[in-house]
Design a protein around this motif. Structure first.
Motif, PDB file in Angstrom:
ATOM      1  N   SER A  20       0.835  -1.204   0.000  1.00 64.43           N
ATOM      2  CA  SER A  20       0.000   0.000   0.000  1.00 64.43           C
ATOM      3  C   SER A  20       0.869   1.253   0.000  1.00 64.43           C
ATOM      4  O   SER A  20       2.079   1.189   0.174  1.00 64.43           O
ATOM      5  CB  SER A  20      -0.939  -0.014   1.209  1.00 64.43           C
ATOM      6  N   GLY A  25      -4.300   3.507   2.423  1.00 61.49           N
ATOM      7  CA  GLY A  25      -4.395   2.071   2.160  1.00 61.49           C
ATOM      8  C   GLY A  25      -4.456   1.705   0.685  1.00 61.49           C
ATOM      9  O   GLY A  25      -4.578   0.529   0.335  1.00 61.49           O
ATOM     10  N   CYS A  26      -4.361   2.690  -0.225  1.00 59.84           N
ATOM     11  CA  CYS A  26      -4.427   2.389  -1.661  1.00 59.84           C
ATOM     12  C   CYS A  26      -3.276   1.485  -2.081  1.00 59.84           C
ATOM     13  O   CYS A  26      -2.159   1.620  -1.592  1.00 59.84           O
ATOM     14  CB  CYS A  26      -4.351   3.675  -2.478  1.00 59.84           C
ATOM     15  N   ALA A  27      -3.576   0.600  -3.049  1.00 59.20           N
ATOM     16  CA  ALA A  27      -2.538  -0.318  -3.531  1.00 59.20           C
ATOM     17  C   ALA A  27      -1.493   0.433  -4.354  1.00 59.20           C
ATOM     18  O   ALA A  27      -1.802   1.382  -5.074  1.00 59.20           O
ATOM     19  CB  ALA A  27      -3.177  -1.408  -4.380  1.00 59.20           C
ATOM     20  N   HIS A  39      -6.564   3.796  -8.393  1.00 63.43           N
ATOM     21  CA  HIS A  39      -6.034   3.456  -7.063  1.00 63.43           C
ATOM     22  C   HIS A  39      -5.801   4.747  -6.288  1.00 63.43           C
ATOM     23  O   HIS A  39      -4.660   5.161  -6.048  1.00 63.43           O
ATOM     24  CB  HIS A  39      -4.772   2.606  -7.179  1.00 63.43           C
ATOM     25  N   ASN A  55       3.123   4.148   6.837  1.00 66.83           N
ATOM     26  CA  ASN A  55       3.201   2.749   6.402  1.00 66.83           C
ATOM     27  C   ASN A  55       4.395   2.055   7.071  1.00 66.83           C
ATOM     28  O   ASN A  55       5.552   2.379   6.809  1.00 66.83           O
ATOM     29  CB  ASN A  55       3.350   2.739   4.871  1.00 66.83           C
TER      30      ASN A  55
END
Ligand code: ADP
Ligand code: ZN
Ligand code: MG
Length: 310
Positions: A20, A25-27, A39, A55
């Motif tokens: 992510s 949380g986007c890929a 995304h 992250n």
């Protein structure tokens, strides 16, 4: 006739291959393949009132690179806002690290002229990538899939002295990143970008003269060509009684020459200040020790040289 010596320091941007993005949380996807803007979320499109979250995996990857580059890992990291305007930077600032970066004072060994040379690593810090603009006839397209992808910026000391040394360093660094599994090394996709800062001085002198910076080179071949071209151009300037102006340059692929992009901004222009939405990031020693123990050993030249992509 004066003999000249080139002085070169590199700034490198390496995307970190996390699942992510850096603060949402986007890929993380291959932006050369994914449909544009598929995304994205309120955080990476900078909707009002959203909050970033750091992250954990990106921090671990950053520590692994820092360790492989023989850096000290700072016990406390501070994220900062670096303000500038780009259409593909929706927040109007990039979350980066400024005064308290993740890693400092490292080195990498390169093989140059049958000798091993140690090139200093000044710092490596975490930040986020911007989106991507595609310029069409009279309008531009923006894809924010890349906005917020974790980036590690690595800055060397000005200790490289020839285009061949720059190439050797770039190959070595790419090998380390790929070996650690934090980057694909696929420069044609823009996941690893090199920016050489270049000046020339009379051989034997230790002064640091005015430098130019060539932005966003995404192949090692172009990095070497552009560096060699720029060294020769600066020598010609001095030889003809002129002087070098500090500016950002781009590489003109069609004409094989450097071209002026914009005059250089200074740190003051970015109005850095600590990111109020993120607490200082404390990295305990056990975490560094654990990552040091579990990551592939990239510290000896032979460990990386034995890999096919070295
Ligand atoms: P910025 O480009 O953000 O102002 P720095 O001043 O820290 O950042 O320098 C960036 C890079 O330029 C570093 O890799 C450094 O080694 C290199 N550098 C600094 N001064 C010179 C110089 N006079 N000649 C060549 N490289 C330089
Ligand atoms: Zn997002
Ligand atoms: Mg710079």
């Amino acid at each position: 006739m004066t003999e000249y010596e080139a002085v070169i320091g590199l700034e490198i941007h390496a995307e970190l291959m996390t699942k992510s993005k850096m603060f949402c949380g986007c890929a993380v996807v291959d932006t050369t393949v994914a449909a544009p803007n598929t995304h994205v979320c309120p955080v990476c499109t900078a909707m009002p009132g959203v909050l970033p979250v750091i992250n954990r995996q990106a921090v671990d990857f950053g520590i692994m690179v820092g360790v492989a580059l023989n850096c000290e890992i700072a016990p406390t990291n501070v994220f900062a806002r670096k303000s500038y305007f780009y259409p593909d930077l929706p927040k109007g600032y990039q979350i980066s690290q400024y005064e308290q970066p993740l890693a400092v004072n490292g080195w990498v060994e390169i093989e140059a002229d049958d000798a091993t040379r140690r090139i200093g690593i000044r710092r490596a810090h975490l930040e986020e990538d911007t989106g991507k603009s595609t310029h069409m006839e009279g309008y531009s397209l923006i894809d924010l899939n890349r906005a917020g992808v974790p980036l590690l910026e690595i800055v060397t000391e000005p200790e490289l002295h020839a285009a061949e040394e720059v190439e050797a360093f770039a190959r070595k660094l790419r090998a380390i990143l790929v070996y650690l599994g934090v980057n694909t090394g696929d420069m044609s996709k823009g996941v690893l970008r090199f920016e050489p800062n270049i000046s020339v001085r009379p051989r034997g002198s230790s002064e640091l003269r005015t430098r130019t910076e060539i932005k966003n080179l995404n192949s090692i071949r172009v990095l070497r060509l552009a560096t060699a071209y720029e060294i020769a151009r600066q020598i010609r300037m001095y030889e003809s009684g002129g002087f070098v102006v500090q500016e950002n340059l781009g590489w003109d692929e069609a004409h094989n020459r450097t071209v002026v992009q914009r005059s250089k901004e200074s740190a003051e222009d970015y109005r850095y200040f600590p990111e109020p939405d993120l607490p200082p990031l404390v990295i305990d020693r056990e975490r560094v020790a654990r990552l040091r123990a579990t990551s592939p050993n990239c510290q000896t030249p032979s460990a990386c040289a034995s890999k096919p992509w070295a």
